[in-house]
Design a protein around this motif. Structure first.
Motif, PDB file in Angstrom:
ATOM      1  N   THR A  58      -6.567   1.093   2.640  1.00 51.66           N
ATOM      2  CA  THR A  58      -6.060  -0.283   2.635  1.00 51.66           C
ATOM      3  C   THR A  58      -5.989  -0.847   4.050  1.00 51.66           C
ATOM      4  O   THR A  58      -6.436  -1.974   4.311  1.00 51.66           O
ATOM      5  CB  THR A  58      -4.658  -0.336   1.991  1.00 51.66           C
ATOM      6  N   PHE A  59      -5.430  -0.049   4.981  1.00 54.42           N
ATOM      7  CA  PHE A  59      -5.350  -0.494   6.374  1.00 54.42           C
ATOM      8  C   PHE A  59      -6.734  -0.590   7.001  1.00 54.42           C
ATOM      9  O   PHE A  59      -6.990  -1.461   7.836  1.00 54.42           O
ATOM     10  CB  PHE A  59      -4.461   0.445   7.182  1.00 54.42           C
ATOM     11  N   GLY A  60      -7.630   0.306   6.603  1.00 49.24           N
ATOM     12  CA  GLY A  60      -8.994   0.260   7.108  1.00 49.24           C
ATOM     13  C   GLY A  60      -9.710  -1.009   6.683  1.00 49.24           C
ATOM     14  O   GLY A  60     -10.412  -1.645   7.482  1.00 49.24           O
ATOM     15  N   VAL A  61      -9.528  -1.393   5.413  1.00 48.78           N
ATOM     16  CA  VAL A  61     -10.128  -2.630   4.901  1.00 48.78           C
ATOM     17  C   VAL A  61      -9.576  -3.838   5.650  1.00 48.78           C
ATOM     18  O   VAL A  61     -10.318  -4.757   6.016  1.00 48.78           O
ATOM     19  CB  VAL A  61      -9.860  -2.759   3.379  1.00 48.78           C
ATOM     20  N   LEU A  62      -8.248  -3.847   5.896  1.00 55.49           N
ATOM     21  CA  LEU A  62      -7.623  -4.950   6.635  1.00 55.49           C
ATOM     22  C   LEU A  62      -8.190  -5.048   8.045  1.00 55.49           C
ATOM     23  O   LEU A  62      -8.514  -6.142   8.529  1.00 55.49           O
ATOM     24  CB  LEU A  62      -6.112  -4.743   6.686  1.00 55.49           C
ATOM     25  N   LEU A  63      -8.328  -3.901   8.715  1.00 54.19           N
ATOM     26  CA  LEU A  63      -8.882  -3.880  10.072  1.00 54.19           C
ATOM     27  C   LEU A  63     -10.323  -4.371  10.088  1.00 54.19           C
ATOM     28  O   LEU A  63     -10.707  -5.187  10.939  1.00 54.19           O
ATOM     29  CB  LEU A  63      -8.792  -2.459  10.642  1.00 54.19           C
ATOM     30  N   PHE A 101      -4.832   8.915   1.082  1.00 55.16           N
ATOM     31  CA  PHE A 101      -6.082   8.343   1.578  1.00 55.16           C
ATOM     32  C   PHE A 101      -6.194   6.866   1.210  1.00 55.16           C
ATOM     33  O   PHE A 101      -6.753   6.072   1.979  1.00 55.16           O
ATOM     34  CB  PHE A 101      -7.266   9.122   0.999  1.00 55.16           C
ATOM     35  N   GLU A 102      -5.682   6.496   0.025  1.00 55.15           N
ATOM     36  CA  GLU A 102      -5.766   5.109  -0.424  1.00 55.15           C
ATOM     37  C   GLU A 102      -5.015   4.171   0.512  1.00 55.15           C
ATOM     38  O   GLU A 102      -5.437   3.034   0.738  1.00 55.15           O
ATOM     39  CB  GLU A 102      -5.215   4.979  -1.850  1.00 55.15           C
ATOM     40  N   GLY A 157       0.810  -1.220   0.000  1.00 60.49           N
ATOM     41  CA  GLY A 157       0.000   0.000   0.000  1.00 60.49           C
ATOM     42  C   GLY A 157       0.839   1.263   0.000  1.00 60.49           C
ATOM     43  O   GLY A 157       0.549   2.222  -0.727  1.00 60.49           O
ATOM     44  N   PHE A 158       1.921   1.274   0.796  1.00 62.06           N
ATOM     45  CA  PHE A 158       2.762   2.473   0.913  1.00 62.06           C
ATOM     46  C   PHE A 158       3.457   2.801  -0.410  1.00 62.06           C
ATOM     47  O   PHE A 158       3.450   3.948  -0.861  1.00 62.06           O
ATOM     48  CB  PHE A 158       3.800   2.275   2.016  1.00 62.06           C
ATOM     49  N   TYR A 159       4.056   1.781  -1.040  1.00 62.30           N
ATOM     50  CA  TYR A 159       4.790   2.028  -2.280  1.00 62.30           C
ATOM     51  C   TYR A 159       3.859   2.177  -3.484  1.00 62.30           C
ATOM     52  O   TYR A 159       4.262   2.704  -4.521  1.00 62.30           O
ATOM     53  CB  TYR A 159       5.810   0.923  -2.532  1.00 62.30           C
ATOM     54  N   THR A 160       2.613   1.715  -3.363  1.00 65.24           N
ATOM     55  CA  THR A 160       1.651   1.877  -4.455  1.00 65.24           C
ATOM     56  C   THR A 160       0.942   3.226  -4.375  1.00 65.24           C
ATOM     57  O   THR A 160       0.791   3.921  -5.388  1.00 65.24           O
ATOM     58  CB  THR A 160       0.607   0.741  -4.434  1.00 65.24           C
ATOM     59  N   TYR A 161       0.527   3.608  -3.149  1.00 66.35           N
ATOM     60  CA  TYR A 161      -0.275   4.828  -2.996  1.00 66.35           C
ATOM     61  C   TYR A 161       0.468   5.968  -2.306  1.00 66.35           C
ATOM     62  O   TYR A 161       0.029   7.127  -2.378  1.00 66.35           O
ATOM     63  CB  TYR A 161      -1.551   4.511  -2.191  1.00 66.35           C
TER      64      TYR A 161
END
Length: 388
Positions: A172-177, A167-168, A159-163
Motif C-alpha cells: 500500500t505504501f509502495g503504491v502511494l510512493l 506485505f500488503e 492499511g495497518f488495520y486492514t492488513y
C-alpha cells in the motif's frame, strides 16, 4: 424520496446565505446548523443518491483547494526559510499529540486526529476575507502540506488495520510512493512540453472559449485522477486535489476558468456538502448523552491547544503578534472534512465506538461554528479599534 431529499437540501442551500447576512454568522456555519436541524425535526431523510452528491461536493472542494496550489509559487518558500519552520511546526504538533494521548489515556487514533489538517475551511475563509491576511496566507501554505500528510496518514491507518504488519501494508505504501513519483514525472513532462509548444495551452484551454472547453477539460482531469486513485485503492480526495494542482500550475493565468469553477463549486456543490455534513449529526443522541459533549470539547481543545503552542514556537517571528497567531491557530484547527473522514474510517475499522464517532462529528461542528465566529469577532474588533 431521494428527489424530495434533494429539494429539501437545495432549499437549505438557498436559505443559508440569506440567514447568514441577517445573522452575520458565517454561511458555512449556517449551512451545517440547518442540516442538523433538518434531521432533528424529521424534515430530511438520508438517501444514497444524496450521499453521493455530497461526496462529489467534497471532491469538488478538494479540487478547488488544489487550484490554490501553484507549484511555481512554492519555490519562494525555500528561500524564505518557511520549509524549516513548517517541519518544526509538524514535529511540535505530533509530539504534543502523543503526549496528550498518553496523559489522558485516549484511544491511539487520537494521536493522528489532533494534528490532522485540511484546507476546506481555509478555502471558505479565503473566499470570505481574501488572501491579504498574513495568518490566512500562511494557514493555506501549511494546510496544503498538512493535508497531503493527513491523506498519507489516513492511507496508512487503513492499511495497518486492514492488513496488519504484512506485505500488503508495504505494498500500500509502495503504491502511494509510486503514485507520487508518477505525478512528479507528469508535472516535469508537461512543463517541458508546454515550454517547447506554448501554443498547446491555448489549444487545450482557449482564451476565447465559446464552447466551455476549459470546463470540459477540467472535468476530464477531475474524473481521470479520481478514477486513478480509486483503482489504486488510495484516498479519493488525493486525486481531486492533484487535478486542481495541475489546473493551477499550468493554467493559473486563465482567470475566467478559475471564476467558472469557483462559481460552480461554491454556488451549489460545496454548500450542499456542508449542509449534508450537518445532517449526519444526531442532535437527539448528543443531547441525551452529555459525556459526548465533554469528549467533543477534549478534541476541540486538544486540536486548538497544540496549534497555539506549535505556532508560538515555529511561526512567532513570521506572524509578528499574538492576534495573528491566534487567528492562524483558529483557521488551522478546522479540518472539518478530514476529521469526519478519520472518524468514519475509525468506525468502519472498529477502532472507535459510535459514541467516539459522534464526539468527532460534534467536535467538527463545534470547531466550524465557534472558530469561524471567533475569527469574525476578532477581525471586526480589530477593524473597529483601528478606526477609533
Amino acid at each position: 424520496m431521494s428527489l424530495t431529499s434533494f429539494a429539501i437540501l437545495a432549499i437549505l442551500v438557498s436559505l443559508a446565505p440569506l440567514l447568514s447576512s441577517l445573522t452575520r454568522i458565517p454561511s458555512v456555519v449556517v449551512e451545517m446548523l440547518l442540516g442538523a436541524l433538518a434531521t432533528y425535526f424529521g424534515i430530511f431523510h438520508e438517501s444514497e443518491s444524496v450521499h453521493y452528491v455530497a461526496e462529489v461536493g467534497f471532491l469538488i472542494l478538494m479540487f478547488l483547494c488544489g487550484m490554490e496550489v501553484d507549484l511555481k509559487s512554492f519555490k519562494a518558500l525555500k528561500s524564505e526559510g518557511i520549509f524549516k519552520k513548517m517541519f518544526l511546526y509538524f514535529c511540535v504538533l505530533y509530539t504534543l499529540s502523543i503526549s496528550l494521548v498518553l496523559f489522558q489515556k485516549l484511544p491511539f487514533i487520537y494521536i493522528v486526529t489532533f494534528p490532522i489538517m485540511g484546507v476546506g475551511m481555509i478555502m471558505t475563509l479565503i473566499k470570505e476575507y481574501g488572501k491579504d491576511h498574513p495568518w490566512l496566507n500562511l494557514a493555506l501554505r501549511v494546510g496544503i502540506f498538512g493535508e497531503l500528510l493527513s491523506i498519507c496518514i489516513l492511507v496508512g491507518i487503513n492499511g495497518f488495520y486492514t492488513y496488519g504488519l504484512s506485505f500488503e501494508l508495504s505494498k500500500t505504501f509502495g503504491v502511494l510512493l509510486l503514485f507520487f513519483v508518477f505525478i512528479a514525472l507528469c508535472f516535469r513532462f508537461f512543463k517541458v512540453l508546454f515550454w517547447w509548444f506554448p501554443t498547446l495551452k491555448n489549444l487545450i484551454v482557449p482564451q476565447e472559449d465559446t464552447s466551455n472547453q476549459d470546463l470540459r477539460f477540467s472535468a476530464m482531469l477531475f474524473f481521470i485522477f479520481i478514477s486513478i486513485v480509486l483503482s489504486l485503492k488510495l484516498e479519493v480526495a488525493l486525486g481531486a486535489f492533484i487535478a486542481g494542482m495541475i489546473i493551477a500550475t499550468f493554467f493559473g493565468n486563465r482567470h475566467t476558468l478559475h471564476q467558472k469553477l469557483t462559481s460552480i463549486g461554491f454556488g451549489f456543490f460545496v454548500p450542499f456538502f456542508f449542509v449534508h455534513i450537518g445532517t449526519t449529526l444526531d442532535l437527539e443522541a448528543l443531547l441525551s448523552n452529555p459525556k459526548l459533549f465533554k469528549d467533543a470539547l477534549i478534541i476541540v481543545a486538544g486540536m486548538l491547544g497544540i496549534r497555539l503552542v506549535g505556532c508560538l514556537i515555529a511561526f512567532r517571528k513570521l506572524l509578528g503578534n499574538a492576534r495573528n497567531m491566534i487567528l492562524y491557530a483558529l483557521s488551522d484547527a478546522m479540518p472539518l472534512t478530514f476529521l469526519i473522514a478519520t472518524a468514519t474510517l475509525g468506525l468502519q475499522l472498529k477502532i472507535i465506538t459510535h459514541e467516539n464517532y459522534y464526539a468527532f462529528v460534534m467536535g467538527a461542528m463545534i470547531e466550524g461554528i465557534s472558530f469561524m465566529i471567533a475569527i469574525k469577532l476578532i477581525l471586526n474588533y480589530w477593524k473597529s479599534s483601528k478606526k477609533s
